[in-house]
Design an enzyme around this catalytic site. Sequence first.
Site, PDB file in Angstrom:
ATOM      1  N   ASP A   1       0.841  -1.185   0.000  1.00 22.51           N
ATOM      2  CA  ASP A   1       0.000   0.000   0.000  1.00 22.51           C
ATOM      3  C   ASP A   1       0.883   1.244   0.000  1.00 22.51           C
ATOM      4  OD1 ASP A   1      -2.335   1.444  -0.056  1.00 22.51           O
ATOM      5  OD2 ASP A   1      -2.686   1.359   2.101  1.00 22.51           O
TER       6      ASP A   1
ATOM      7  N   GLU B   1       1.935   3.900  -4.362  1.00 20.65           N
ATOM      8  CA  GLU B   1       1.397   2.542  -4.448  1.00 20.65           C
ATOM      9  C   GLU B   1       2.270   1.658  -5.340  1.00 20.65           C
ATOM     10  OE1 GLU B   1      -3.302   3.692  -3.767  1.00 20.65           O
ATOM     11  OE2 GLU B   1      -2.447   3.700  -5.783  1.00 20.65           O
TER      12      GLU B   1
ATOM     13  N   ASP C   1      -5.153  -2.790  -2.308  1.00 20.91           N
ATOM     14  CA  ASP C   1      -6.468  -2.151  -2.392  1.00 20.91           C
ATOM     15  C   ASP C   1      -6.515  -1.084  -3.486  1.00 20.91           C
ATOM     16  OD1 ASP C   1      -5.644   0.445  -1.243  1.00 20.91           O
ATOM     17  OD2 ASP C   1      -5.481  -0.659   0.628  1.00 20.91           O
TER      18      ASP C   1
ATOM     19  N   ASP D   1      -1.084  -0.651   5.081  1.00 17.92           N
ATOM     20  CA  ASP D   1      -1.471   0.748   5.283  1.00 17.92           C
ATOM     21  C   ASP D   1      -0.791   1.329   6.519  1.00 17.92           C
ATOM     22  OD1 ASP D   1      -3.377   3.104   4.816  1.00 17.92           O
ATOM     23  OD2 ASP D   1      -3.884   2.498   6.858  1.00 17.92           O
TER      24      ASP D   1
ATOM     25  N   HIS E   1      29.819  13.083  -8.680  1.00 17.39           N
ATOM     26  CA  HIS E   1      29.086  14.354  -8.764  1.00 17.39           C
ATOM     27  C   HIS E   1      29.550  15.178  -9.966  1.00 17.39           C
ATOM     28  CE1 HIS E   1      32.546  16.794  -7.517  1.00 17.39           C
ATOM     29  NE2 HIS E   1      32.813  15.842  -6.629  1.00 17.39           N
TER      30      HIS E   1
ATOM     31  N   GLU F   1      33.542  12.247   0.590  1.00 15.18           N
ATOM     32  CA  GLU F   1      34.852  12.247  -0.047  1.00 15.18           C
ATOM     33  C   GLU F   1      35.966  12.102   0.992  1.00 15.18           C
ATOM     34  OE1 GLU F   1      36.705  11.383  -2.157  1.00 15.18           O
ATOM     35  OE2 GLU F   1      36.845  12.848  -3.773  1.00 15.18           O
TER      36      GLU F   1
END
Length: 382
Positions: A11, A51, A76, A125, A179, A263
């Site tokens: 869920d 979900e 659900d 849930d 990076h 680093e």
Amino acid sequence: MGRRHLVVEADGGSRGNPGPAGYGTLVRDDDGAVLAERAGYLGETTNNVAEYTALVVGLTAAAAIDPAAVVDVRMDSKLVVEQMSGRWKIKHEDMRRLAEQARSVIDPAQVRYTWIPRAENSAADALANEAMDTREAEIVRDFGDVVTSGQAEGARRARGGPRRRLDPSVATTLVLVRHGETALTERGAYSGAVAPGPALTSTGRIQAARAADLVQRVGRKAWGDLPFVSRIVASPLERATETAAALGRRLGLHVRPDARLRECAFGDWESLTADEIDARWPGELAEWYESGTSVPPGGGESARDVGERVAPALAELVAAHPGSSVAVVGHTIQIRAALGLALDVPPSRWGTIRLPPASVSILRVWPEGLTEVVAIGVPSDL
């Protein structure tokens, strides 16, 4: 004996749609006993993304228990159940991407989808709400006598079954991303573990976006035999978090920081170029590279020191995410350490690995410790 049967209950929710979102999922055995629970906070996104994320994580947890199991997914969400069952079309790009990830985790022929009323999905849930309340990026709980995919392979060997030493379904793929460019990168200066550190330049942000595009292609048009990236972990330094955020936006994933991926600490060499360092400490920079064990002046680290903190961080990812791809966003020395350890070469040789800004390197690691180097230093604009 027939295949093992597992049940995944999943869920997701978003408080605002879009808004603060989280997912929750658990794996049960035939008797209803909970074998694993997973939950996580996703930041700002939609109910549907939450979900679908719950589904991907639940299937990944089931695959870690037994990749050959027959899995009954119970949710659900009528949308997810009908789309994954093939009865409804998937029009939204984010949904298509997540559906592809779900299908890549376990053979779709092994999975059955069943819609259940919300009242019958209360456990998943509750996990999703726990994640939204605590804002924990990742909640992992395992219970009982859980047989991991690696252990299952060992059991097959003990019984004299087929030997699959390099079974790709149990390998963890580590997509290592350096990076993008900063002002210090541009002038060739050493930028270490000082927080927050320099931010990306405009060029660096473009490079980060290109790196995100390349990582998104893993398992698709690039390295098609690998799983799609389903998690992102990053150094907490600003240049790495900015780059990781670009990946997160492109892939629709939350970024989890890990300080062990920062680093190298360069001590008194921080923000200086190689020429400036040589002028002040003649011969010491060369010694640092050539030995792999010497330490910069002013409280810095050796390459070996970096490897000693990076290795357990990567080992935890490998143990937690078999059969998955994880993007690890960081820095030159940190990524060199990961590659050097995988190649089983001494720290004195790690400096020979070239890693351009925003480049991508890929490792596959098996539970037995076997490692395959797939790519090193692939430019982001490939």
